[in-house]
Design a protein around this motif. Structure first.
Motif, PDB file in Angstrom:
ATOM      1  N   LYS A  38     -14.479 -48.663  12.825  1.00 63.54           N
ATOM      2  CA  LYS A  38     -14.355 -50.080  13.206  1.00 63.54           C
ATOM      3  C   LYS A  38     -12.881 -50.463  13.281  1.00 63.54           C
ATOM      4  CE  LYS A  38     -15.483 -54.719  11.558  1.00 63.54           C
ATOM      5  NZ  LYS A  38     -16.103 -55.489  10.468  1.00 63.54           N
ATOM      6  N   ALA A  39     -12.110 -50.097  12.270  1.00 61.29           N
ATOM      7  CA  ALA A  39     -10.682 -50.417  12.242  1.00 61.29           C
ATOM      8  C   ALA A  39      -9.956 -49.763  13.417  1.00 61.29           C
ATOM      9  CB  ALA A  39     -10.065 -49.983  10.916  1.00 61.29           C
ATOM     10  N   ASN A  40     -10.257 -48.493  13.695  1.00 61.76           N
ATOM     11  CA  ASN A  40      -9.621 -47.790  14.814  1.00 61.76           C
ATOM     12  C   ASN A  40      -9.973 -48.433  16.152  1.00 61.76           C
ATOM     13  OD1 ASN A  40      -8.434 -45.940  13.092  1.00 61.76           O
ATOM     14  ND2 ASN A  40     -10.039 -44.408  13.366  1.00 61.76           N
ATOM     15  N   THR A  41     -11.227 -48.797  16.319  1.00 62.45           N
ATOM     16  CA  THR A  41     -11.678 -49.400  17.575  1.00 62.45           C
ATOM     17  C   THR A  41     -11.023 -50.763  17.789  1.00 62.45           C
ATOM     18  OG1 THR A  41     -13.770 -48.216  17.436  1.00 62.45           O
ATOM     19  CG2 THR A  41     -13.707 -50.125  18.896  1.00 62.45           C
ATOM     20  N   LEU A  42     -10.961 -51.569  16.734  1.00 60.52           N
ATOM     21  CA  LEU A  42     -10.313 -52.877  16.852  1.00 60.52           C
ATOM     22  C   LEU A  42      -8.823 -52.729  17.156  1.00 60.52           C
ATOM     23  CD1 LEU A  42     -12.096 -54.862  13.998  1.00 60.52           C
ATOM     24  CD2 LEU A  42     -12.428 -55.111  16.469  1.00 60.52           C
ATOM     25  N   ALA A  43      -8.171 -51.734  16.564  1.00 61.05           N
ATOM     26  CA  ALA A  43      -6.757 -51.487  16.846  1.00 61.05           C
ATOM     27  C   ALA A  43      -6.567 -51.074  18.306  1.00 61.05           C
ATOM     28  CB  ALA A  43      -6.207 -50.413  15.905  1.00 61.05           C
ATOM     29  N   GLU A  44      -7.446 -50.233  18.820  1.00 59.43           N
ATOM     30  CA  GLU A  44      -7.372 -49.822  20.228  1.00 59.43           C
ATOM     31  C   GLU A  44      -7.549 -51.016  21.156  1.00 59.43           C
ATOM     32  OE1 GLU A  44      -9.931 -46.555  21.308  1.00 59.43           O
ATOM     33  OE2 GLU A  44      -9.456 -45.497  19.450  1.00 59.43           O
ATOM     34  N   ILE A  45      -8.466 -51.900  20.820  1.00 59.93           N
ATOM     35  CA  ILE A  45      -8.693 -53.096  21.634  1.00 59.93           C
ATOM     36  C   ILE A  45      -7.432 -53.959  21.661  1.00 59.93           C
ATOM     37  CG2 ILE A  45      -9.962 -55.290  21.727  1.00 59.93           C
ATOM     38  CD1 ILE A  45     -12.417 -53.683  20.684  1.00 59.93           C
ATOM     39  N   GLU A  46      -6.799 -54.119  20.504  1.00 64.15           N
ATOM     40  CA  GLU A  46      -5.571 -54.924  20.443  1.00 64.15           C
ATOM     41  C   GLU A  46      -4.466 -54.298  21.296  1.00 64.15           C
ATOM     42  OE1 GLU A  46      -5.104 -58.028  19.275  1.00 64.15           O
ATOM     43  OE2 GLU A  46      -7.264 -57.919  18.958  1.00 64.15           O
ATOM     44  N   LEU A  47      -4.339 -52.971  21.260  1.00 62.33           N
ATOM     45  CA  LEU A  47      -3.344 -52.301  22.093  1.00 62.33           C
ATOM     46  C   LEU A  47      -3.635 -52.509  23.573  1.00 62.33           C
ATOM     47  CD1 LEU A  47      -2.804 -48.907  20.220  1.00 62.33           C
ATOM     48  CD2 LEU A  47      -1.162 -50.773  20.497  1.00 62.33           C
ATOM     49  N   LEU A  48      -4.899 -52.433  23.948  1.00 65.97           N
ATOM     50  CA  LEU A  48      -5.272 -52.655  25.343  1.00 65.97           C
ATOM     51  C   LEU A  48      -4.963 -54.088  25.771  1.00 65.97           C
ATOM     52  CD1 LEU A  48      -8.655 -50.715  25.488  1.00 65.97           C
ATOM     53  CD2 LEU A  48      -6.502 -50.087  26.606  1.00 65.97           C
TER      54      LEU A  48
END
Length: 56
Positions: A38-48
């Motif tokens: 969940k943390a990794n996915t949310l971080a990826e979304i923020e980068l995008l």
């Protein structure tokens, strides 16, 4: 009946949940997302999102 909960991203065993009222003895697996994924996915979304801001 006991459901086994597994992370749909990494396959990590998250836990079990008992649902009373059923005599089914087959193993039942349901999916969710673990805290790490969940943390990794949310971080990826923020980068995008940030990358999208630079393209405007």
């Amino acid at each position: 009946m006991i459901y086994r909960i597994v992370c749909a991203w990494c396959g990590k065993d998250i836990g079990e949940k008992e649902f009373p009222g059923s005599n089914n003895t087959d193993e039942i697996i349901t999916h969710s997302i673990c805290e790490g994924c969940k943390a990794n996915t949310l971080a990826e979304i923020e980068l995008l999102k940030k990358g999208d801001e630079y393209e405007r």
